[in-house]
Motif scaffolding. Structure first.
Motif, PDB file in Angstrom:
ATOM      1  N   VAL A   1       0.346   0.077   0.860  1.00 43.27           N
ATOM      2  CA  VAL A   1       0.014  -0.547  -0.429  1.00 43.27           C
ATOM      3  C   VAL A   1      -0.405   0.530  -1.431  1.00 43.27           C
ATOM      4  O   VAL A   1       0.015   0.528  -2.594  1.00 43.27           O
ATOM      5  CB  VAL A   1      -1.112  -1.591  -0.259  1.00 43.27           C
TER       6      VAL A   1
ATOM      7  N   TYR B   1       2.646   2.452  -2.493  1.00 40.46           N
ATOM      8  CA  TYR B   1       3.502   1.644  -3.371  1.00 40.46           C
ATOM      9  C   TYR B   1       2.968   1.674  -4.802  1.00 40.46           C
ATOM     10  O   TYR B   1       3.733   1.832  -5.756  1.00 40.46           O
ATOM     11  CB  TYR B   1       3.561   0.208  -2.860  1.00 40.46           C
ATOM     12  N   ARG B   2       1.648   1.533  -4.932  1.00 43.31           N
ATOM     13  CA  ARG B   2       1.020   1.575  -6.262  1.00 43.31           C
ATOM     14  C   ARG B   2       1.286   2.902  -6.960  1.00 43.31           C
ATOM     15  O   ARG B   2       1.522   2.952  -8.166  1.00 43.31           O
ATOM     16  CB  ARG B   2      -0.489   1.356  -6.106  1.00 43.31           C
TER      17      ARG B   2
ATOM     18  N   ARG C   1       8.150  -2.626  -0.767  1.00 45.83           N
ATOM     19  CA  ARG C   1       7.350  -3.858  -0.874  1.00 45.83           C
ATOM     20  C   ARG C   1       7.207  -4.557   0.474  1.00 45.83           C
ATOM     21  O   ARG C   1       6.233  -5.264   0.723  1.00 45.83           O
ATOM     22  CB  ARG C   1       8.015  -4.827  -1.849  1.00 45.83           C
TER      23      ARG C   1
ATOM     24  N   PRO D   1       4.036  -3.347   3.870  1.00 46.49           N
ATOM     25  CA  PRO D   1       2.759  -3.948   4.269  1.00 46.49           C
ATOM     26  C   PRO D   1       2.951  -5.200   5.116  1.00 46.49           C
ATOM     27  O   PRO D   1       2.207  -5.425   6.085  1.00 46.49           O
ATOM     28  CB  PRO D   1       2.084  -4.283   2.934  1.00 46.49           C
TER      29      PRO D   1
END
Length: 229
Positions: A190, A193-194, A217, A220
């Motif tokens: 996560v 990804y951010r 995406r 996770p």
């Protein structure tokens, strides 16, 4: 008080459950199998694991600012080192202190647990630094999720249980260690990804950068399902 607030922010308190959970699980497995827990050793194990995680967070904060990965425009919580240049020295002093303290506590754990704990301890200290420090930071080569899984999963769970009672069900302990390992990998995925766009611009090749926006995406979800399975 400002320095204290900065330090607390830099250690990322919300992430520390990733270090707490495998230790608690290891203690629970030991209690289930051996019906006895050495409380003092359990507390020292937990403190050492948290100090290593805090060290890794501070090192990440410091070296991502040095390398230019983190900027004032990054998404997510503000990184202390990149927000104000004068904070870099404070963060550096912080991780030197926490790593030194982890080493000190680790020596006692090695005395109690022998060679296996020595190997785990040395590997943990080196990895905590090399994750974002050194000439070839491991997190720049899509190893973030793998390292989170291994060190906050099977290694932490097995090491904790071994310190309590060396003779136990090794296969069960390692297998159950996959649970917090998968959750830690999910947290890492996560986070990556951010930061995908900024990481790609800074040539920090995380797994999220390699997979692209759509596939990363799913990571996770895959890791969380893995923990439940």
């Amino acid at each position: 008080m400002d320095r204290v607030r900065l330090c607390v922010s830099a250690i990322r308190p919300k992430t520390l459950f990733a270090g707490i959970s495998p230790v608690l699980l290891g203690l629970a497995i030991n209690q289930h199998l051996n019906h006895h827990t050495h409380l003092g050793l359990a507390i020292l194990t937990l403190l050492t694991c948290l100090l290593l995680q805090i060290s890794s967070n501070l090192i990440n904060d410091y070296y991502d600012a040095i390398s230019g990965v983190d900027t004032k425009n990054r998404l997510g919580p503000t990184r202390i080192s990149s927000a104000t240049p004068k904070n870099k020295q404070l963060v550096r002093q912080g991780f030197i202190f926490t790593m030194s303290l982890a080493l000190l506590l680790g020596l006692y754990l090695i005395y109690q647990g022998g060679a296996p704990i020595a190997i785990i301890g040395v590997a943990s200290l080196i990895t905590a630094f090399l994750y974002t420090g050194g000439p070839f930071p491991l997190s720049y080569f899509a190893l973030g999720e793998v390292l989170a899984f291994v060190f906050f999963g099977p290694i932490a769970v097995w090491g904790t249980a071994h310190l309590q009672h060396p003779v136990l069900d090794h296969e069960l302990t390692i297998l159950l260690g996959f649970i917090p390992g998968f959750f830690s990998a999910a947290i890492m995925s996560v986070n990556n990804y951010r930061d995908q766009i900024q990481d790609a611009q800074a040539k920090k090749y995380t797994l999220s950068v390699f997979l692209g926006k759509n596939l990363s995406r799913l990571l996770p979800i895959i890791f969380i399902l893995g923990a439940f399975i």
